[in-house]
Scaffold this motif. Structure first.
Motif, PDB file in Angstrom:
ATOM      1  N   UNK A   1      41.796 -21.817  -2.297  1.00  0.00           N
ATOM      2  CA  UNK A   1      40.801 -20.884  -2.829  1.00  0.00           C
ATOM      3  C   UNK A   1      41.056 -19.460  -2.326  1.00  0.00           C
ATOM      4  N   UNK A   2      41.268 -19.316  -1.032  1.00  0.00           N
ATOM      5  CA  UNK A   2      41.427 -17.978  -0.463  1.00  0.00           C
ATOM      6  C   UNK A   2      42.862 -17.484  -0.631  1.00  0.00           C
ATOM      7  N   UNK A   3      43.786 -18.366  -0.468  1.00  0.00           N
ATOM      8  CA  UNK A   3      45.197 -17.985  -0.576  1.00  0.00           C
ATOM      9  C   UNK A   3      45.798 -17.752   0.792  1.00  0.00           C
ATOM     10  N   UNK A   4      47.109 -17.927   0.911  1.00  0.00           N
ATOM     11  CA  UNK A   4      47.763 -17.795   2.225  1.00  0.00           C
ATOM     12  C   UNK A   4      47.754 -16.365   2.762  1.00  0.00           C
ATOM     13  N   UNK A   5      47.689 -15.372   1.860  1.00  0.00           N
ATOM     14  CA  UNK A   5      47.734 -13.975   2.296  1.00  0.00           C
ATOM     15  C   UNK A   5      46.422 -13.565   2.988  1.00  0.00           C
ATOM     16  N   UNK A   6      45.265 -13.963   2.480  1.00  0.00           N
ATOM     17  CA  UNK A   6      43.969 -13.551   3.013  1.00  0.00           C
ATOM     18  C   UNK A   6      43.345 -14.590   3.952  1.00  0.00           C
ATOM     19  N   UNK A   7      44.010 -15.715   4.145  1.00  0.00           N
ATOM     20  CA  UNK A   7      43.446 -16.777   4.993  1.00  0.00           C
ATOM     21  C   UNK A   7      43.259 -16.320   6.453  1.00  0.00           C
ATOM     22  N   UNK A   8      44.209 -15.637   7.108  1.00  0.00           N
ATOM     23  CA  UNK A   8      43.963 -15.192   8.492  1.00  0.00           C
ATOM     24  C   UNK A   8      42.780 -14.237   8.591  1.00  0.00           C
ATOM     25  N   UNK A   9      42.623 -13.350   7.615  1.00  0.00           N
ATOM     26  CA  UNK A   9      41.487 -12.420   7.620  1.00  0.00           C
ATOM     27  C   UNK A   9      40.171 -13.194   7.486  1.00  0.00           C
ATOM     28  N   UNK A  10      40.144 -14.187   6.628  1.00  0.00           N
ATOM     29  CA  UNK A  10      38.937 -14.996   6.426  1.00  0.00           C
ATOM     30  C   UNK A  10      38.605 -15.806   7.676  1.00  0.00           C
ATOM     31  N   UNK A  11      39.639 -16.344   8.332  1.00  0.00           N
ATOM     32  CA  UNK A  11      39.408 -17.124   9.553  1.00  0.00           C
ATOM     33  C   UNK A  11      38.855 -16.221  10.669  1.00  0.00           C
ATOM     34  N   UNK A  12      39.375 -14.988  10.766  1.00  0.00           N
ATOM     35  CA  UNK A  12      38.875 -14.033  11.758  1.00  0.00           C
ATOM     36  C   UNK A  12      37.406 -13.701  11.465  1.00  0.00           C
TER      37      UNK A  12
END
Length: 130
Positions: free
Chosen positions: A19-30
């Protein structure tokens, strides 16, 4: 409370990756980690405030019990200093008197300061001798 096992965590991770994608996943996890940390901080602050209120209430209750117990002990066992001391005349038998004769009343002694004042008549002046 929230109980996640390993298979559920894997499913959530795969759905988040899609859903979020690999590019924005670290930002979402933070972002999620930041808000989880804030929620834990608020819960910790609430719990510490609640614990301190409970501690203060227990302390006030214990102080009241101690004061009541102290008052009970003081009532049961009064000390000599609690009794008022008065200087009342004492009746004593006259010296050499028999029991059927009247008693003599003796008043407490009066203590006076008998030190002479400087320059009193009849007294030498200590400054004049030097």
């Amino acid at each position: 409370m929230l109980d996640f096992n390993m298979s559920e965590m894997v499913v959530v991770a795969v759905v988040a990756l899609l859903v979020i994608g690999p590019k924005d996943l670290p930002k979402a996890m933070r972002f999620v980690g930041y808000w989880v940390g804030r929620a834990r901080g608020v819960a910790r602050q609430f719990r510490s405030g609640f614990d301190s209120m409970v501690r203060e209430a227990e302390l006030a209750e214990m102080e009241k019990k101690w004061a009541d117990e102290n008052a009970r002990i003081m009532r049961e066992h009064p000390t000599e200093s609690d009794k008022p001391v008065t200087a009342e005349p004492v009746s004593l038998p006259a010296p050499g008197a028999s029991e059927d004769q009247s008693a003599v009343t003796v008043e407490p002694p009066v203590i006076r300061d008998e030190t002479p004042a400087a320059g009193a008549p009849g007294e030498p002046d200590p400054k004049a001798q030097s």
